[in-house]
Scaffold this active site. Sequence first.
Site, PDB file in Angstrom:
ATOM      1  N   ARG A  55      12.156 -52.802  11.216  1.00 41.08           N
ATOM      2  CA  ARG A  55      10.740 -52.626  12.488  1.00 41.08           C
ATOM      3  C   ARG A  55       9.736 -52.648  12.512  1.00 41.08           C
ATOM      4  NH1 ARG A  55      11.812 -47.994  17.222  1.00 41.08           N
ATOM      5  NH2 ARG A  55       9.496 -47.186  17.432  1.00 41.08           N
ATOM      6  N   ILE A  81       7.674 -50.108  22.204  1.00 41.08           N
ATOM      7  CA  ILE A  81       9.319 -50.332  21.270  1.00 41.08           C
ATOM      8  C   ILE A  81       9.888 -48.804  21.135  1.00 41.08           C
ATOM      9  CG2 ILE A  81       7.804 -50.417  18.958  1.00 41.08           C
ATOM     10  CD1 ILE A  81       9.817 -51.720  17.662  1.00 41.08           C
ATOM     11  N   SER A  82      10.930 -48.734  21.746  1.00 35.32           N
ATOM     12  CA  SER A  82      11.051 -47.794  22.253  1.00 35.32           C
ATOM     13  C   SER A  82      11.529 -46.417  20.637  1.00 35.32           C
ATOM     14  CB  SER A  82      12.942 -47.670  22.693  1.00 35.32           C
ATOM     15  OG  SER A  82      12.974 -48.280  23.680  1.00 35.32           O
ATOM     16  N   GLN A  83      11.385 -45.474  20.856  1.00 33.81           N
ATOM     17  CA  GLN A  83      11.396 -44.404  19.866  1.00 33.81           C
ATOM     18  C   GLN A  83      13.546 -44.508  19.085  1.00 33.81           C
ATOM     19  OE1 GLN A  83      12.511 -40.511  21.728  1.00 33.81           O
ATOM     20  NE2 GLN A  83      12.834 -39.238  19.644  1.00 33.81           N
TER      21      GLN A  83
END
Length: 233
Positions: A55, A81-83
């Site tokens: 990530r 960028i999502s959780q």
Amino acid sequence: MVVVAREATAQEPQCDRERAAMVETIRTYARSDASVLGRQGPSERVLEAIGRTKRHLFIPERSCSIAYANKPVSIGHGQTISQPFIVALMTELAEVAPDHVVLEVGTGSGYQAAILAHLARKVCTIEIIPSLAETATKTLRGLAYENVSVRLGDGYAGWPECGPFDAIVVTAALGQVPPPLIEQLKVGGRLVMPVGSAYTSQQLTVVEKTAPDKTTSRAVALVRFVPFTRSKE
């Protein structure tokens, strides 16, 4: 099968530890709210894909401490960028199998596409913001995600030439599911997306196509996503 090229950095051992800790956080977080996925939480297959996906290489700062915290991260242009838990949740709900062809609408950094690439035969992903599409393409190519294709364009119309799709994941909120995406979804396939108004809570929704002209849908959880961007043309 994806073979990720190793990018040697001084912080790699730290990133490996923090990524493993993030996976455990996702597991614990899921178990604390069994109403969403049940007591088992995300499958080991999904967690393994997340554990293999770097990530920190998909965010501008390339910082491990930022990347592996269980919270969204800005990637510029008003996008995020999502959780990590939400990424795991949407991936699990899509029920991606090894022989599947998957469409993602809203490439962003390319992180969700990379996770899907570990699970599916082929991933087609669409991004409307040129600089994000370019950066995501470079990142995915640099990490040898050879089963991912990135397209610049308005994802509302889907990508008919790449489909039909076994699963569709939409990473931006809209008041309704775009009809072209339903058309491109195979019978038996699943579409996962946040449905609702921009800049407020939306319902993370799973749509299942049960026949050529029939679908069922269910709301899974309240989420907050950036709005679905359309072309002005």
